[in-house]
Design an enzyme around this catalytic site. Sequence first.
Site, short mmCIF file in Angstrom:
data_model
loop_
_atom_site.label_atom_id
_atom_site.label_comp_id
_atom_site.label_asym_id
_atom_site.label_seq_id
_atom_site.Cartn_x
_atom_site.Cartn_y
_atom_site.Cartn_z
N ALA A 127 0.86 -1.18 0.00
CA ALA A 127 0.00 0.00 0.00
C ALA A 127 0.89 1.23 0.00
O ALA A 127 2.12 1.13 0.19
CB ALA A 127 -0.90 0.00 1.23
N LYS A 128 0.33 2.38 -0.22
CA LYS A 128 1.09 3.63 -0.15
C LYS A 128 0.11 4.77 -0.01
O LYS A 128 -1.02 4.67 -0.47
CB LYS A 128 1.93 3.82 -1.43
CG LYS A 128 3.09 4.76 -1.28
CD LYS A 128 4.29 4.07 -0.66
CE LYS A 128 5.45 5.02 -0.44
NZ LYS A 128 6.65 4.30 -0.03
N GLY A 129 0.57 5.85 0.60
CA GLY A 129 -0.30 7.01 0.74
C GLY A 129 0.48 8.28 0.50
O GLY A 129 1.71 8.27 0.44
#
Length: 429
Positions: A118-120
């Site tokens: 995931a990444k934000g």
Amino acid sequence: MAEPHPQHLPSYLDPANPGPWAIYLEQVDRVTPYLGPLARWVETLKRPKRILVVDVPVELDNGTIAHFEGYRVQHNTSRGPGKGGVRFHQNVTLSEVMALSAWMSVKSAAVNLPFGGAKGGIRIDPRQYSMGELERITRRYTSEIGDIIGPNKDIPAPDVNTNAQVMAWMMDTYSMNSGRTTTGVVTGKPVSLGGSLGRVAATGRGVYVVACEAARESGIEIKDARIAIQGFGNVGGTAAQLFHEAGAKVIAVYDHTGVVHNERGLNVPALQNYVHEHGGVAGAPDADTMTPKEFWSLETEILIPAALEGQITRDNADLIHTRILVEGANGPTTPEADDIISAKGTMIIPDVVANAGGVTVSYFEWVQDFSSFFWTEQEINHRLEAMMRSAYGSMSKVAREHSVSLRTAAFIVACSRILEARQVRGLYP
Ligand code: NAD
């Protein structure tokens, strides 16, 4: 770069400018022929599981209201909860966050961590805002993505321009909203808040461990080996220290202030102290200076780019004369440069394995938070070294079996693990 197949480009990306997501799609296409029957599931890797775009409104110190665009992308959770950092940068785009989330899936699986990817990010230049403003922005962003993160769902961590303080604010906001103190919702926290010992040095230590594995396979003695390192921060500085302690000669260091060089080996602890006082290596005693071009031309056993992405390109790849290139940074070598350097017989240890020490100790932090039982730094380093050696071994074995580069091998290992998990879980409903 191959044109991405239109079917694989989601409608929300501009086909004329698909960004880093297109690079990732090409990497998946390259490994597909090696996936055997699992190739049936490969489309899974070409579509992020979930994308959340949020508005982050905040009252600034001067009383005006500003709005920022925030993202959280969960690329794949077949093997476990999503895992990946949060980046604050004015140039963050959805395509970039998507690609970074996918590379986290690959990295987690390549090291065999029970995580997905995931990444934000928030599209913001954090240097323009006060601490108070950044705290309010971080807390509102965390609230907006609060439904999809959690210790069993998706666990953020620091990335470019975010740090342990930002993680503490995220942990506190999530805990306030859920009514219970939940330390395991983020990693990279301060040690006083359930952070792990050994986290700060973890990535540099991992770089050192895989470099030693590669040296052993190539018949290179670490003692007296010549090492050149670009970047003398968290990753490069730690790796330099460990090589120095092992008797290697760190002959050159290149940071944002310049290059220092000493063919007999730099005094790394003294250089650390100098950088602490002066902010960079320029002007350090007992060393000569050289140009970046001379740095890249140095003859070495091990070269470690550990500063920024895109540093080794077709413009300087020809200059490089090293036996082993260890990608401490993310994406330091462009695909064209990779081809040029590999053709010379240089072994390239790809970023997804070389710099996975950080996410590995993040995994240890998460495990320690769940059990509320904390390990000693010695235990952490011991487990980290074992996992890095194992990841290197799996990648190296596949590279030999298929006669492919270590980068392709790392992707084969990782994609196979993700798709095996997908296959046995099956499709719901
Ligand atoms: P850092 O900020 O601690 O250090 C960066 C170093 O790069 C500094 O020495 C700086 O002087 C140097 N640098 C900056 N611009 C430069 C330039 N133009 N030319 C030469 N040197 C320059 O950062 P870090 O945490 O050590 O991260 C370095 C790289 O490793 C980044 O690509 C990062 O994404 C990657 N990485 C870091 C971690 C981690 O745990 N810190 C984990 C995985 C990957």
